[in-house]
Design a protein around this motif. Structure first.
Motif, PDB file in Angstrom:
ATOM      1  N   PHE A   3      18.361   8.000   3.614  1.00 39.41           N
ATOM      2  CA  PHE A   3      17.562   7.318   2.648  1.00 39.41           C
ATOM      3  C   PHE A   3      18.025   6.059   1.791  1.00 39.41           C
ATOM      4  N   PHE A   4      19.139   5.678   2.307  1.00 40.50           N
ATOM      5  CA  PHE A   4      19.747   4.642   1.360  1.00 40.50           C
ATOM      6  C   PHE A   4      20.556   3.479   2.488  1.00 40.50           C
ATOM      7  N   GLY A   5      20.261   2.205   1.972  1.00 39.19           N
ATOM      8  CA  GLY A   5      20.861   1.212   2.735  1.00 39.19           C
ATOM      9  C   GLY A   5      20.736   0.028   2.299  1.00 39.19           C
ATOM     10  N   PRO A   6      21.410  -1.172   2.764  1.00 35.41           N
ATOM     11  CA  PRO A   6      21.150  -2.448   2.478  1.00 35.41           C
ATOM     12  C   PRO A   6      19.623  -2.700   2.759  1.00 35.41           C
ATOM     13  N   ALA A   7      19.253  -3.619   2.044  1.00 37.48           N
ATOM     14  CA  ALA A   7      17.769  -4.248   2.208  1.00 37.48           C
ATOM     15  C   ALA A   7      17.710  -5.556   2.502  1.00 37.48           C
ATOM     16  N   ILE A   8      17.142  -5.947   3.607  1.00 38.41           N
ATOM     17  CA  ILE A   8      17.086  -7.337   4.429  1.00 38.41           C
ATOM     18  C   ILE A   8      15.557  -7.479   4.497  1.00 38.41           C
ATOM     19  N   VAL A   9      15.341  -8.834   3.611  1.00 34.88           N
ATOM     20  CA  VAL A   9      13.992  -9.158   3.800  1.00 34.88           C
ATOM     21  C   VAL A   9      13.725 -10.439   4.693  1.00 34.88           C
ATOM     22  N   GLY A  52      23.174  -0.067   9.223  1.00 36.37           N
ATOM     23  CA  GLY A  52      22.443   0.716   8.543  1.00 36.37           C
ATOM     24  C   GLY A  52      21.603   0.208   7.612  1.00 36.37           C
ATOM     25  N   ALA A  53      21.033  -0.891   7.495  1.00 36.95           N
ATOM     26  CA  ALA A  53      20.122  -1.798   6.783  1.00 36.95           C
ATOM     27  C   ALA A  53      18.712  -1.193   7.010  1.00 36.95           C
ATOM     28  N   PHE A  54      17.839  -1.478   6.160  1.00 32.76           N
ATOM     29  CA  PHE A  54      16.564  -1.389   6.232  1.00 32.76           C
ATOM     30  C   PHE A  54      15.914  -3.027   6.171  1.00 32.76           C
ATOM     31  N   VAL A  55      15.110  -3.309   7.363  1.00 27.72           N
ATOM     32  CA  VAL A  55      14.674  -4.397   7.551  1.00 27.72           C
ATOM     33  C   VAL A  55      13.406  -4.675   7.304  1.00 27.72           C
ATOM     34  N   PHE A  56      12.904  -5.560   6.300  1.00 25.18           N
ATOM     35  CA  PHE A  56      11.559  -5.632   5.766  1.00 25.18           C
ATOM     36  C   PHE A  56      10.996  -7.081   6.425  1.00 25.18           C
ATOM     37  N   MET A  57       9.791  -7.070   6.619  1.00 25.00           N
ATOM     38  CA  MET A  57       8.951  -8.272   7.011  1.00 25.00           C
ATOM     39  C   MET A  57       8.183  -8.258   5.567  1.00 25.00           C
ATOM     40  N   ASN A  58       8.365  -9.514   4.869  1.00 21.72           N
ATOM     41  CA  ASN A  58       7.511  -9.929   3.949  1.00 21.72           C
ATOM     42  C   ASN A  58       6.671 -11.150   4.492  1.00 21.72           C
ATOM     43  N   SER A  59       5.294 -10.710   4.641  1.00 23.46           N
ATOM     44  CA  SER A  59       4.384 -11.533   5.088  1.00 23.46           C
ATOM     45  C   SER A  59       3.156 -12.131   3.801  1.00 23.46           C
ATOM     46  N   GLY A  60       3.861 -11.738   2.593  1.00 20.95           N
ATOM     47  CA  GLY A  60       3.051 -11.900   1.506  1.00 20.95           C
ATOM     48  C   GLY A  60       1.548 -10.869   1.513  1.00 20.95           C
ATOM     49  N   TRP A  61       1.369  -9.858   2.021  1.00 17.10           N
ATOM     50  CA  TRP A  61       0.544  -9.289   2.182  1.00 17.10           C
ATOM     51  C   TRP A  61       0.136  -8.448   0.952  1.00 17.10           C
ATOM     52  N   THR A  62       1.142  -8.155   0.138  1.00 17.47           N
ATOM     53  CA  THR A  62       1.152  -7.355  -0.889  1.00 17.47           C
ATOM     54  C   THR A  62       0.124  -8.074  -2.006  1.00 17.47           C
ATOM     55  N   SER A  63      -0.084  -9.308  -1.926  1.00 15.73           N
ATOM     56  CA  SER A  63      -0.968  -9.796  -2.982  1.00 15.73           C
ATOM     57  C   SER A  63      -2.682  -9.596  -2.322  1.00 15.73           C
ATOM     58  N   LYS A  64      -2.512  -8.840  -1.157  1.00 18.12           N
ATOM     59  CA  LYS A  64      -4.062  -8.783  -0.649  1.00 18.12           C
ATOM     60  C   LYS A  64      -4.575  -7.347  -1.044  1.00 18.12           C
ATOM     61  N   TRP A  65      -3.552  -6.447  -1.215  1.00 23.64           N
ATOM     62  CA  TRP A  65      -3.644  -5.121  -1.731  1.00 23.64           C
ATOM     63  C   TRP A  65      -4.472  -5.001  -2.956  1.00 23.64           C
ATOM     64  N   PRO A  66      -5.575  -4.079  -3.043  1.00 24.65           N
ATOM     65  CA  PRO A  66      -5.895  -3.107  -1.952  1.00 24.65           C
ATOM     66  C   PRO A  66      -7.409  -3.360  -1.338  1.00 24.65           C
ATOM     67  N   ASP A  67      -7.445  -4.705  -1.269  1.00 25.87           N
ATOM     68  CA  ASP A  67      -8.776  -5.358  -0.490  1.00 25.87           C
ATOM     69  C   ASP A  67      -8.812  -5.194   0.863  1.00 25.87           C
ATOM     70  N   ARG A  68      -9.440  -4.132   1.452  1.00 26.30           N
ATOM     71  CA  ARG A  68      -9.422  -3.695   2.763  1.00 26.30           C
ATOM     72  C   ARG A  68      -9.629  -4.893   3.762  1.00 26.30           C
ATOM     73  N   VAL A  69     -10.865  -5.761   3.662  1.00 28.19           N
ATOM     74  CA  VAL A  69     -11.035  -6.755   4.481  1.00 28.19           C
ATOM     75  C   VAL A  69     -10.073  -7.712   4.560  1.00 28.19           C
ATOM     76  N   LYS A  70      -9.255  -8.178   3.398  1.00 29.70           N
ATOM     77  CA  LYS A  70      -8.149  -8.899   3.355  1.00 29.70           C
ATOM     78  C   LYS A  70      -6.991  -8.232   4.203  1.00 29.70           C
ATOM     79  N   VAL A  71      -6.720  -6.893   3.659  1.00 25.83           N
ATOM     80  CA  VAL A  71      -5.369  -6.430   4.344  1.00 25.83           C
ATOM     81  C   VAL A  71      -5.556  -6.132   5.611  1.00 25.83           C
TER      82      VAL A  71
END
Lengths: 280, 280
Positions: free
Chosen positions: B118-124, B157-176
């Motif tokens: 449940f722990f690891g370096p975060a790569i974005v 052991g990293a968690f790799v994340f994609m940041n697509s900027g989608w967080t700003s669309k949340w929680p608009d279903r049509v946009k997300v």
């Protein structure tokens, strides 16, 4: 259980605490690389949620149990396997948090708890012997005094846990509730924390939260008993943790704890994942 | 939001990573004492669960939304306030984990995931510009190469994340979902991770998990598309994280992440609390 393949890179995750008082230093460290995992440094203080998970009695159906329904369990046309499920439950069952809003009308709800409040030194008060003589035992000021005389002053911002040995009774409802008729809440017998003790821990030790391995931080509601520990925690915007697992595997002091609740907007509580991190 | 009163003792919680490669050292630390909280070192990567929370389309009622029902909201005879609630939802909604069992018949379920994972370096990986030209963009090997050339090799052991900027669309279903008709899954448009990239991250970088700020690590199922990223993760007993919030507040590298899922026995996934811990 073997999950994730081993790998070469040695990744160390250090979790430690440095107290303002220079005499006190709490440090815990553990490796996150599979090849170096020392699982005895991590204690999962969380009971697994399943159909046997214990909830507070008299929660109306269909929420008095944790229910998992299968939505998909299929081999797709394209040849891959696919499984998905759905769940329902009351907030106050299994290993869970009581948000301040559980007992305070304007208290923070589960979704409002800030992340910086999810970490702290773990202090475990052992009352396993005392509860054998009295299953309604309530942790006293004297228990705190005894603990501090042996293990040092409880640091500010700690999570204080009562270990009554109850984890071994889980998930036997009759044993956990100490009653042949758990549906009758006035018949329940389990250890808890006296409200005087809770007031002391809040005012004099500034604890972050209070946890128990039993179903409630307060005694069963009989003889017009007042849920004074819940109310004291809620009124000071602190959290309670109930049905905490595996406290018998935690040291009296020196470990840390991570307390990450499900982020329920408007929640009065909810499932929480609690991990103890032992010092190296 | 102010929760818990300030106190004097300065408690420091240090979270750091020390890689096998001596040239790489990741260290993050943050105080847990209220008096020293620097909230900009903690990033809650979790969307709040409420009635607007987005689930994968076409989940049957009553599980296609997060529903919170009030069981108690009363002033007791003894004069104290009492509130309790219950919830229901599908596992795969909001910020959630896909356990290996979601796409692998014999993969670990949510309750079996061990705490040391449940722990690891975060790569974005930042693809916010690329997705503006193509909402169906899939993270490529070249994106990984670019990231590593700037920020160093992704540690084991990293968690790799994609940041697509989608967080700003949340929680608009049509946009997300990038569709005027989100119920039609073949009409969806959102960024994801190409399965070739995922295979590389698993085999060559031994990642612990893969997260996205969109509804799925795989593209929407149209043109007979194969959920190759889900399958690669599941078959190697790794986890996926979907609808991850606030990745725009995380650095490209150097932070850590805590990923604590709800402990559902037999679960194919479920709600997860994810916290980013920034280096000091």
């Amino acid at each position: 259980m073997a999950v994730f393949s081993p790998f070469g890179g040695a990744v160390m995750l250090l979790i430690g605490g440095l107290l303002g008082a220079p005499s006190l230093r709490l440090v815990a460290s553990f490796p996150v690389a599979r090849s170096e995992v020392s699982s005895d440094r991590l204690v999962d203080l969380t009971h697994t949620l399943d159909s046997s998970t214990i909830f507070w009695p008299n929660i109306p159906a269909p929420y008095g149990n944790f229910t998992l329904e299968t939505l998909d369990d299929t081999l797709s046309d394209q040849g891959y396997y696919y499984r998905s499920k759905a769940f329902r439950a009351a907030e106050h069952g299994g290993t869970h948090v009581d948000a301040p809003s559980h007992f305070a009308k304007n208290g923070s709800d589960t979704g409002q708890l800030p992340a910086e409040q999810f970490f702290g030194p773990a202090i475990v008060i052992d009352v396993t012997q005392k509860v054998k003589l009295n299953p309604d035992y309530q942790v006293t000021r004297e228990d705190i005094n005894e603990h501090e005389s042996r293990h040092g002053r409880i640091p500010s911002g700690a999570f204080v846990f009562m270990n009554s040995g109850w984890t071994s009774k889980w998930p036997d409802r009759v044993k956990v509730f100490g009653s042949a008729d758990p549906a009758n809440v006035s018949s329940l017998h389990y250890p808890s924390v006296h409200s005087n003790t809770t007031h002391f821990l809040i005012k004099e030790r500034d604890i972050r939260g209070l946890g128990v391995d039993t179903p409630s931080v307060d005694a069963a509601p009989r003889d017009n008993a007042h849920p004074g520990t819940h109310i004291a925690l809620a009124d000071s915007n602190r959290i309670a943790l109930e049905n905490v697992a595996n406290l018998n595997k935690m040291p009296a002091a020196g470990a840390f704890v991570l307390v990450l609740p499900m982020k329920i907007a408007g929640g009065s509580g909810g499932p929480v994942r609690i991990l103890g991190v032992l010092s190296q």
